[in-house]
Design a protein around this motif. Structure first.
Motif, PDB file in Angstrom:
ATOM      1  N   LYS A   1      13.862   6.894  11.655  1.00  0.00           N
ATOM      2  CA  LYS A   1      13.232   7.268  10.384  1.00  0.00           C
ATOM      3  C   LYS A   1      12.411   6.104   9.827  1.00  0.00           C
ATOM      4  O   LYS A   1      12.768   4.939   9.991  1.00  0.00           O
ATOM      5  CB  LYS A   1      14.298   7.695   9.370  1.00  0.00           C
ATOM      6  N   MET A   2      11.329   6.455   9.156  1.00  0.00           N
ATOM      7  CA  MET A   2      10.483   5.461   8.493  1.00  0.00           C
ATOM      8  C   MET A   2      10.592   5.662   6.983  1.00  0.00           C
ATOM      9  O   MET A   2      10.434   6.791   6.498  1.00  0.00           O
ATOM     10  CB  MET A   2       9.032   5.625   8.939  1.00  0.00           C
ATOM     11  N   PRO A   3      10.852   4.605   6.233  1.00  0.00           N
ATOM     12  CA  PRO A   3      10.942   4.744   4.769  1.00  0.00           C
ATOM     13  C   PRO A   3       9.653   5.297   4.175  1.00  0.00           C
ATOM     14  O   PRO A   3       8.549   4.945   4.614  1.00  0.00           O
ATOM     15  CB  PRO A   3      11.192   3.306   4.299  1.00  0.00           C
ATOM     16  N   ASN A   4       9.786   6.136   3.190  1.00  0.00           N
ATOM     17  CA  ASN A   4       8.623   6.794   2.583  1.00  0.00           C
ATOM     18  C   ASN A   4       7.642   5.812   1.956  1.00  0.00           C
ATOM     19  O   ASN A   4       6.437   6.060   1.932  1.00  0.00           O
ATOM     20  CB  ASN A   4       9.076   7.800   1.530  1.00  0.00           C
ATOM     21  N   PHE A   5       8.156   4.693   1.429  1.00  0.00           N
ATOM     22  CA  PHE A   5       7.277   3.773   0.699  1.00  0.00           C
ATOM     23  C   PHE A   5       6.154   3.225   1.580  1.00  0.00           C
ATOM     24  O   PHE A   5       5.102   2.819   1.083  1.00  0.00           O
ATOM     25  CB  PHE A   5       8.069   2.626   0.075  1.00  0.00           C
ATOM     26  N   LEU A   6       6.371   3.215   2.910  1.00  0.00           N
ATOM     27  CA  LEU A   6       5.358   2.671   3.811  1.00  0.00           C
ATOM     28  C   LEU A   6       4.034   3.423   3.731  1.00  0.00           C
ATOM     29  O   LEU A   6       2.972   2.860   4.007  1.00  0.00           O
ATOM     30  CB  LEU A   6       5.868   2.712   5.257  1.00  0.00           C
ATOM     31  N   PHE A   7       4.092   4.687   3.357  1.00  0.00           N
ATOM     32  CA  PHE A   7       2.902   5.534   3.333  1.00  0.00           C
ATOM     33  C   PHE A   7       2.363   5.753   1.917  1.00  0.00           C
ATOM     34  O   PHE A   7       1.406   6.498   1.730  1.00  0.00           O
ATOM     35  CB  PHE A   7       3.206   6.876   3.998  1.00  0.00           C
ATOM     36  N   GLU A   8       3.001   5.106   0.941  1.00  0.00           N
ATOM     37  CA  GLU A   8       2.551   5.263  -0.435  1.00  0.00           C
ATOM     38  C   GLU A   8       1.376   4.339  -0.725  1.00  0.00           C
ATOM     39  O   GLU A   8       1.300   3.211  -0.221  1.00  0.00           O
ATOM     40  CB  GLU A   8       3.709   4.982  -1.399  1.00  0.00           C
ATOM     41  N   LYS A   9       0.475   4.817  -1.545  1.00  0.00           N
ATOM     42  CA  LYS A   9      -0.765   4.103  -1.806  1.00  0.00           C
ATOM     43  C   LYS A   9      -0.526   2.723  -2.394  1.00  0.00           C
ATOM     44  O   LYS A   9      -1.228   1.759  -2.056  1.00  0.00           O
ATOM     45  CB  LYS A   9      -1.649   4.931  -2.743  1.00  0.00           C
ATOM     46  N   PHE A  10       0.473   2.591  -3.251  1.00  0.00           N
ATOM     47  CA  PHE A  10       0.732   1.300  -3.888  1.00  0.00           C
ATOM     48  C   PHE A  10       1.069   0.237  -2.849  1.00  0.00           C
ATOM     49  O   PHE A  10       0.557  -0.887  -2.890  1.00  0.00           O
ATOM     50  CB  PHE A  10       1.865   1.424  -4.904  1.00  0.00           C
ATOM     51  N   PHE A  11       1.941   0.594  -1.902  1.00  0.00           N
ATOM     52  CA  PHE A  11       2.337  -0.368  -0.867  1.00  0.00           C
ATOM     53  C   PHE A  11       1.151  -0.736   0.016  1.00  0.00           C
ATOM     54  O   PHE A  11       0.927  -1.910   0.322  1.00  0.00           O
ATOM     55  CB  PHE A  11       3.464   0.222  -0.013  1.00  0.00           C
ATOM     56  N   VAL A  12       0.395   0.261   0.421  1.00  0.00           N
ATOM     57  CA  VAL A  12      -0.758   0.006   1.292  1.00  0.00           C
ATOM     58  C   VAL A  12      -1.783  -0.873   0.587  1.00  0.00           C
ATOM     59  O   VAL A  12      -2.320  -1.826   1.170  1.00  0.00           O
ATOM     60  CB  VAL A  12      -1.391   1.329   1.745  1.00  0.00           C
ATOM     61  N   ASN A  13      -2.041  -0.579  -0.676  1.00  0.00           N
ATOM     62  CA  ASN A  13      -2.981  -1.409  -1.440  1.00  0.00           C
ATOM     63  C   ASN A  13      -2.494  -2.845  -1.542  1.00  0.00           C
ATOM     64  O   ASN A  13      -3.286  -3.797  -1.497  1.00  0.00           O
ATOM     65  CB  ASN A  13      -3.186  -0.829  -2.841  1.00  0.00           C
ATOM     66  N   ARG A  14      -1.188  -2.995  -1.677  1.00  0.00           N
ATOM     67  CA  ARG A  14      -0.631  -4.338  -1.829  1.00  0.00           C
ATOM     68  C   ARG A  14      -0.766  -5.150  -0.548  1.00  0.00           C
ATOM     69  O   ARG A  14      -1.178  -6.321  -0.587  1.00  0.00           O
ATOM     70  CB  ARG A  14       0.847  -4.262  -2.236  1.00  0.00           C
ATOM     71  N   ILE A  15      -0.461  -4.566   0.606  1.00  0.00           N
ATOM     72  CA  ILE A  15      -0.576  -5.355   1.832  1.00  0.00           C
ATOM     73  C   ILE A  15      -2.052  -5.609   2.177  1.00  0.00           C
ATOM     74  O   ILE A  15      -2.372  -6.650   2.751  1.00  0.00           O
ATOM     75  CB  ILE A  15       0.190  -4.726   3.022  1.00  0.00           C
ATOM     76  N   CYS A  16      -2.932  -4.692   1.788  1.00  0.00           N
ATOM     77  CA  CYS A  16      -4.365  -4.960   1.966  1.00  0.00           C
ATOM     78  C   CYS A  16      -4.804  -6.131   1.095  1.00  0.00           C
ATOM     79  O   CYS A  16      -5.597  -6.977   1.527  1.00  0.00           O
ATOM     80  CB  CYS A  16      -5.183  -3.721   1.625  1.00  0.00           C
ATOM     81  N   PHE A  17      -4.266  -6.193  -0.112  1.00  0.00           N
ATOM     82  CA  PHE A  17      -4.573  -7.296  -1.027  1.00  0.00           C
ATOM     83  C   PHE A  17      -4.138  -8.641  -0.446  1.00  0.00           C
ATOM     84  O   PHE A  17      -4.767  -9.676  -0.692  1.00  0.00           O
ATOM     85  CB  PHE A  17      -3.888  -7.047  -2.374  1.00  0.00           C
ATOM     86  N   LEU A  18      -3.064  -8.626   0.345  1.00  0.00           N
ATOM     87  CA  LEU A  18      -2.537  -9.874   0.904  1.00  0.00           C
ATOM     88  C   LEU A  18      -3.321 -10.380   2.103  1.00  0.00           C
ATOM     89  O   LEU A  18      -3.063 -11.484   2.590  1.00  0.00           O
ATOM     90  CB  LEU A  18      -1.064  -9.683   1.304  1.00  0.00           C
ATOM     91  N   LEU A  19      -4.265  -9.581   2.583  1.00  0.00           N
ATOM     92  CA  LEU A  19      -5.055  -9.997   3.744  1.00  0.00           C
ATOM     93  C   LEU A  19      -6.113 -11.028   3.365  1.00  0.00           C
ATOM     94  O   LEU A  19      -6.786 -10.903   2.351  1.00  0.00           O
ATOM     95  CB  LEU A  19      -5.759  -8.796   4.366  1.00  0.00           C
TER      96      LEU A  19
END
Length: 221
Positions: free
Chosen positions: A149-167
């Motif tokens: 199983k993959m945690p749901n938060f991985l596909f949420e926009k907030f998380f994705v935006n945050r890891i993109c911000f860290l690039l």
């Protein structure tokens, strides 16, 4: 050595334990190498190492080797870290984040993860870590599973935006996903379709080792 040779004929389990977070964790000799498995899937080495190696090869080992700062969310046995260090000869800083201290103990004991000098392991929830870190990364690898199983938060926009911000500029996110059901396929399709940040390029490598799909996000400037 005998168990290693016999493992080409039949897998030989050498360690098994239970974890509150990962349930069953097993270390097994299989086809001449040690692998780390959960109850229903491969966690490190074996097929998982091949999957993430393919994603890294997509960009070219030479490009990855020149990077300075890598973040691995979901360490398990550390197979992708070993690929970075042993095959790509990555000499920059690697931060590995895993929520399960039991699995890191196994990674240290059986896979010598604690002997990698440029690696810092952080025991933390990946979501909490990316909110707190002040660092920026050239490469972010997301490889987070609880068994199949993959945690749901991985596909949420907030998380994705945050890891993109860290690039950093020209940085790369390598996101390993598992597609076992039609709804998983729809989830990935929607994720890619709805990603519309103009500063990034998104693509996928489908059907890697049958059930995995790699999603790749590149920062364009």
């Amino acid at each position: 050595m005998l168990r290693k040779l016999l493992s080409y004929i039949i897998p030989i389990k050498i360690y098994k334990t239970n974890s509150a977070l990962s349930k069953t964790i097993e270390v097994t000799w299989a086809n001449g190498e040690l692998v780390l498995d959960s109850e229903n899937t491969n966690y490190s080495y074996g097929s998982l190492q091949r999957i993430l190696r393919k994603g890294l090869k997509h960009f070219g080992f030479e490009k990855i080797a020149k990077m300075n700062n890598a973040l691995v969310l979901g360490v398990a046995g550390g197979s992708v870290i070993k690929t970075l260090v042993d095959e790509i000869h990555f000499e920059g800083r690697i931060t590995g984040v895993d929520i399960d201290p039991d699995i890191i103990k196994i990674a240290n004991e059986y896979f010598n993860l604690n002997k990698i000098k440029n690696l810092n392991i952080v025991i933390d929830d990946a979501f909490e870590f990316v909110l707190k870190t002040k660092d920026r990364y050239d490469l972010i690898i997301v490889d987070i599973f609880q068994d199949t199983k993959m945690p749901n938060f991985l596909f949420e926009k907030f998380f994705v935006n945050r890891i993109c911000f860290l690039l950093k500029s020209k940085g790369i996110i390598l996101f390993n996903t598992m597609c076992l059901t039609p709804s998983d396929n729809v989830r990935n399709y929607d994720f890619i379709k709805e990603f519309n940040d103009q500063g990034y390029k998104i693509q996928s490598i489908p059907r890697v080792e049958i059930h995995n799909e790699l999603i790749i996000i590149e920062k364009l400037d």
